[in-house]
Design a protein around this motif. Structure first.
Motif, PDB file in Angstrom:
ATOM      1  N   GLN A 137       0.548  -0.940  -0.286  1.00 54.17           N
ATOM      2  CA  GLN A 137       0.165  -0.094   0.094  1.00 54.17           C
ATOM      3  C   GLN A 137       0.854   1.038  -0.326  1.00 54.17           C
ATOM      4  O   GLN A 137       0.618   1.814  -0.414  1.00 54.17           O
ATOM      5  N   ASP A 138       2.414   1.103   0.399  1.00 62.52           N
ATOM      6  CA  ASP A 138       2.970   2.758   0.513  1.00 62.52           C
ATOM      7  C   ASP A 138       3.599   2.421  -0.217  1.00 62.52           C
ATOM      8  O   ASP A 138       4.903   1.596  -0.509  1.00 62.52           O
ATOM      9  N   GLY A 187       8.444   3.226   5.888  1.00 64.10           N
ATOM     10  CA  GLY A 187       9.375   2.554   6.780  1.00 64.10           C
ATOM     11  C   GLY A 187      10.474   2.256   6.482  1.00 64.10           C
ATOM     12  O   GLY A 187      11.521   2.211   6.904  1.00 64.10           O
ATOM     13  N   CYS A 188      10.569   1.588   5.050  1.00 66.94           N
ATOM     14  CA  CYS A 188      11.908   1.693   4.694  1.00 66.94           C
ATOM     15  C   CYS A 188      12.861   2.768   4.080  1.00 66.94           C
ATOM     16  O   CYS A 188      14.329   3.195   4.310  1.00 66.94           O
TER      17      CYS A 188
HETATM   18  S1  SF4 Z   1       8.799  -0.877   4.483  1.00 65.80           S
HETATM   19 FE1  SF4 Z   1       8.557  -2.090   2.390  1.00 65.80          FE
HETATM   20  S2  SF4 Z   1       7.002  -3.787   2.527  1.00 65.80           S
HETATM   21 FE2  SF4 Z   1       7.153  -2.080   4.395  1.00 65.80          FE
HETATM   22  S3  SF4 Z   1       5.184  -1.095   4.271  1.00 65.80           S
HETATM   23 FE3  SF4 Z   1       7.285  -0.122   3.781  1.00 65.80          FE
HETATM   24  S4  SF4 Z   1       7.259   0.495   1.146  1.00 65.80           S
HETATM   25 FE4  SF4 Z   1       5.675  -1.579   1.977  1.00 65.80          FE
END
Ligand code: SF4
Length: 299
Positions: free
Chosen positions: A68-69, A151-152
């Motif tokens: 979703q992100d 998140g990443c």
């Molecule tokens: S870290 Fe990656 S897999 Fe996790 S929510 Fe963020 S974009 Fe999606």
């Protein structure tokens, strides 16, 4: 082809490619995830990898983004100085993001800082981010596309180490970041380490390191050895898929570097998550294109 037609053609192709990369992971990431999944024995880790695989299948079947992100879009360019559309390129990339946002669709992730409103188009001040390398005597244009999710992006850290900290200091810094923040980024992670003379140089190297394929190595044998040692060390943390423990933590560790001032080492870490949506497309001067990040492209 007139210049206007060329701009429309390139915008259309990049828009479709960006939308596509949100739904299908690059070949190297898919292969590495399958390899790591095969090494797990614990039921929870195995189940999470099976869910990731199912997620990928459904993203393709239902024609929807795999996470979703869909991130803030970034482009890393290696463009020939003689590429005929240099002047138009930033406009082409911006428009292609607006198109991809509607057509993919992509989640709206561009918020104007201080004014605190979401533009709803995934374009805003400095988004998409463009990082230019202009290559003399070439007339083609390589474009790396990347979806920088929240998140990443969160583990991203950079620092200039005190004189004397040396490569042991680099190792400590990378492991501190991974043990403090690695969990937040949906492991297994691709870890990009940048080393250079100052903080901004190291930070850019660390992100460019994430554009390199998994399994590639730094051309300097000592740096390649450090990639391997860091990979072994971070894997021993045992983050496992989604941070719920397992045999491995990373898809790989890539180091990019440049020379530095003798008394300091600038170091930075950036990570890509298991849903590492990186694409690589190369246009020649006539806008014929090749894609080597994905073998099956359907747009
Ligand atoms: S870290 Fe990656 S897999 Fe996790 S929510 Fe963020 S974009 Fe999606």
């Amino acid at each position: 082809m007139t210049k206007d037609d060329a701009v429309l053609r390139m915008t259309d192709i990049v828009a479709k490619f960006v939308a596509f990369t949100g739904k299908r992971l690059p070949d190297d990431v898919r292969e590495k995830i399958a390899e790591l999944a095969g090494q797990e024995e614990e039921p929870l880790a195995k189940a999470i990898y099976q869910t990731m695989l199912k997620n990928q299948e459904l993203a393709q079947e239902l024609n929807r983004p795999s996470c979703q992100d869909t991130g803030a879009i970034q482009f890393f360019l290696k463009c020939g100085a003689n590429f005929p559309y240099m002047s138009e390129l930033s406009g082409i990339l911006r428009e292609s993001v607006i198109r991809a946002t509607k057509e993919a669709p992509l989640r709206h992730n561009a918020v104007e800082t201080f004014d605190e409103y979401n533009t709803g188009k995934n374009v805003a001040l400095g988004i998409p981010s463009l990082f230019w390398d202009v290559v003399p005597e070439r007339d083609d244009c390589e474009i790396y596309t990347y979806m920088a999710g929240g998140g990443c992006s969160l583990p991203g850290h950079a620092k200039v180490l005190m004189p004397g900290e040396g490569y042991e200091g680099v190792t400590r810094f990378v492991l501190d970041v991974m043990t403090s923040y690695g969990l937040n980024a949906c492991p297994p992670l691709l870890v990009g380490v940048g080393i250079g003379t100052s903080v901004e140089v190291a930070a850019l190297h660390s992100k460019k390191a994430l554009m390199r394929p998994i399994g590639s190595h730094n051309p300097n044998p000592r740096a390649a050895k450090m990639e391997q040692l860091l990979e072994t060390g971070i894997n021993k943390i045992g983050l496992g898929p989604q941070g719920l423990r397992g045999k491995n933590s990373v898809l790989g560790v890539n180091i990019e570097n440049s020379a530095r001032h003798p008394s300091v080492i600038g170091v930075a870490v950036n990570v890509g998550c298991w849903s590492h949506r990186r694409g690589h497309i190369v246009f020649d001067k006539d806008l014929n294109y090749t894609i080597d990040s994905h073998s099956e492209v359907d747009f």
